[in-house]
Write a protein that holds these residues in place. Sequence first.
Motif, PDB file in Angstrom:
ATOM      1  N   LYS A  45     -12.372  31.115  18.717  1.00 10.34           N
ATOM      2  CA  LYS A  45     -11.138  31.777  18.200  1.00 10.34           C
ATOM      3  C   LYS A  45     -11.123  31.728  16.516  1.00 10.34           C
ATOM      4  O   LYS A  45     -11.621  30.807  15.995  1.00 10.34           O
ATOM      5  CB  LYS A  45      -9.991  30.873  18.915  1.00 10.34           C
ATOM      6  N   ARG A  46     -10.468  32.780  16.041  1.00 10.14           N
ATOM      7  CA  ARG A  46     -10.349  32.586  14.646  1.00 10.14           C
ATOM      8  C   ARG A  46      -8.900  32.762  14.068  1.00 10.14           C
ATOM      9  O   ARG A  46      -7.930  33.143  14.983  1.00 10.14           O
ATOM     10  CB  ARG A  46     -10.859  33.793  14.111  1.00 10.14           C
ATOM     11  N   TYR A  76      -6.600  33.933  10.719  1.00 12.01           N
ATOM     12  CA  TYR A  76      -6.679  34.595   9.456  1.00 12.01           C
ATOM     13  C   TYR A  76      -5.463  34.484   8.804  1.00 12.01           C
ATOM     14  O   TYR A  76      -4.434  34.356   9.366  1.00 12.01           O
ATOM     15  CB  TYR A  76      -6.747  36.083   9.897  1.00 12.01           C
ATOM     16  N   ILE A  88      -1.945  34.738  11.601  1.00 16.87           N
ATOM     17  CA  ILE A  88      -2.400  35.320  12.919  1.00 16.87           C
ATOM     18  C   ILE A  88      -3.360  34.314  13.412  1.00 16.87           C
ATOM     19  O   ILE A  88      -4.524  34.000  12.724  1.00 16.87           O
ATOM     20  CB  ILE A  88      -2.886  36.772  12.638  1.00 16.87           C
ATOM     21  N   GLU A 128      -6.067  34.100  16.536  1.00 23.03           N
ATOM     22  CA  GLU A 128      -6.566  34.987  17.536  1.00 23.03           C
ATOM     23  C   GLU A 128      -7.239  33.957  18.516  1.00 23.03           C
ATOM     24  O   GLU A 128      -7.985  33.145  18.261  1.00 23.03           O
ATOM     25  CB  GLU A 128      -7.652  35.712  16.897  1.00 23.03           C
ATOM     26  N   ARG A 129      -6.662  34.398  19.638  1.00 20.06           N
ATOM     27  CA  ARG A 129      -7.117  33.525  21.008  1.00 20.06           C
ATOM     28  C   ARG A 129      -7.637  34.448  22.232  1.00 20.06           C
ATOM     29  O   ARG A 129      -7.079  35.019  22.729  1.00 20.06           O
ATOM     30  CB  ARG A 129      -6.000  32.517  21.414  1.00 20.06           C
ATOM     31  N   LYS A 130      -8.781  34.148  22.702  1.00 17.17           N
ATOM     32  CA  LYS A 130      -9.353  35.213  23.649  1.00 17.17           C
ATOM     33  C   LYS A 130      -9.168  36.588  23.351  1.00 17.17           C
ATOM     34  O   LYS A 130      -8.644  37.166  24.397  1.00 17.17           O
ATOM     35  CB  LYS A 130      -8.587  34.609  25.224  1.00 17.17           C
ATOM     36  N   GLY A 131      -9.423  37.047  22.338  1.00 19.70           N
ATOM     37  CA  GLY A 131      -9.549  38.378  22.179  1.00 19.70           C
ATOM     38  C   GLY A 131      -7.629  38.691  22.011  1.00 19.70           C
ATOM     39  O   GLY A 131      -7.619  40.059  21.553  1.00 19.70           O
ATOM     40  N   LYS A 132      -6.932  37.980  21.670  1.00 24.53           N
ATOM     41  CA  LYS A 132      -5.422  38.496  21.778  1.00 24.53           C
ATOM     42  C   LYS A 132      -4.968  37.925  20.201  1.00 24.53           C
ATOM     43  O   LYS A 132      -5.153  36.783  20.022  1.00 24.53           O
ATOM     44  CB  LYS A 132      -4.500  37.891  22.825  1.00 24.53           C
ATOM     45  N   GLN A 133      -3.960  38.484  19.375  1.00 22.25           N
ATOM     46  CA  GLN A 133      -3.746  37.912  18.252  1.00 22.25           C
ATOM     47  C   GLN A 133      -2.197  37.468  18.557  1.00 22.25           C
ATOM     48  O   GLN A 133      -1.357  38.286  19.309  1.00 22.25           O
ATOM     49  CB  GLN A 133      -4.007  39.148  17.376  1.00 22.25           C
ATOM     50  N   TYR A 134      -2.060  36.476  18.074  1.00 20.67           N
ATOM     51  CA  TYR A 134      -0.460  35.973  17.988  1.00 20.67           C
ATOM     52  C   TYR A 134       0.000  35.662  16.646  1.00 20.67           C
ATOM     53  O   TYR A 134      -0.695  35.026  15.579  1.00 20.67           O
ATOM     54  CB  TYR A 134      -0.496  34.409  18.757  1.00 20.67           C
ATOM     55  N   LYS A 135       1.232  36.243  16.280  1.00 22.63           N
ATOM     56  CA  LYS A 135       1.654  36.119  14.888  1.00 22.63           C
ATOM     57  C   LYS A 135       2.775  35.055  14.809  1.00 22.63           C
ATOM     58  O   LYS A 135       3.589  35.090  15.647  1.00 22.63           O
ATOM     59  CB  LYS A 135       2.025  37.546  14.631  1.00 22.63           C
TER      60      LYS A 135
END
Length: 117
Positions: A2-3, A5, A14, A16-23
Motif C-alpha cells: 500500500k502506498r 502519497y 491519500i 491507497e489500500r488494496k487498490g482503493k484510495q482513501y482521502k
Amino acid sequence: MKRIYLNENENDFIIERKGKQYKFPKLILIMRSELYRGMFLSVTEDKSNKVTDYSELSNKSFQILEYWIYSNQIKDGIQITKEIIDEIQIGIDYFQLNQTNPNLFDLLINKFNNQNQ
C-alpha cells in the motif's frame, strides 16, 4: 504494498489500500494522530512520497479506524470481536492514536464488553 502519497498543493492526504484510495483531510489527521502531526508539521521531512503497509488490518478494522479518525466515534451496528480489537491495536500504534480523547482502544473494549454481557 500500500502506498501513501502526500501532495503539498492539496489539503487531502491519500492512503491507497488494496487498490482503493482513501482521502483524509490533513487537518483531521493532524488533530488525531501524533504520527501525521509530526509528518505534516515537520519542515525537514520529505513529504513527497510515503509508503506504508496495512496488511495486518482487515477491511472491517480499517473501516473502523477510518470512521473513527473522521468522527471520533465507533460506528453503530459494528460487531466488535477480540480479533478486531487486536487488529485495531496495530492501527492505533501505527497512527500513534494512543493519546486521543476519547481513547479508541478503551471505546472498543467497552463496546466489546457491552456486547458480551
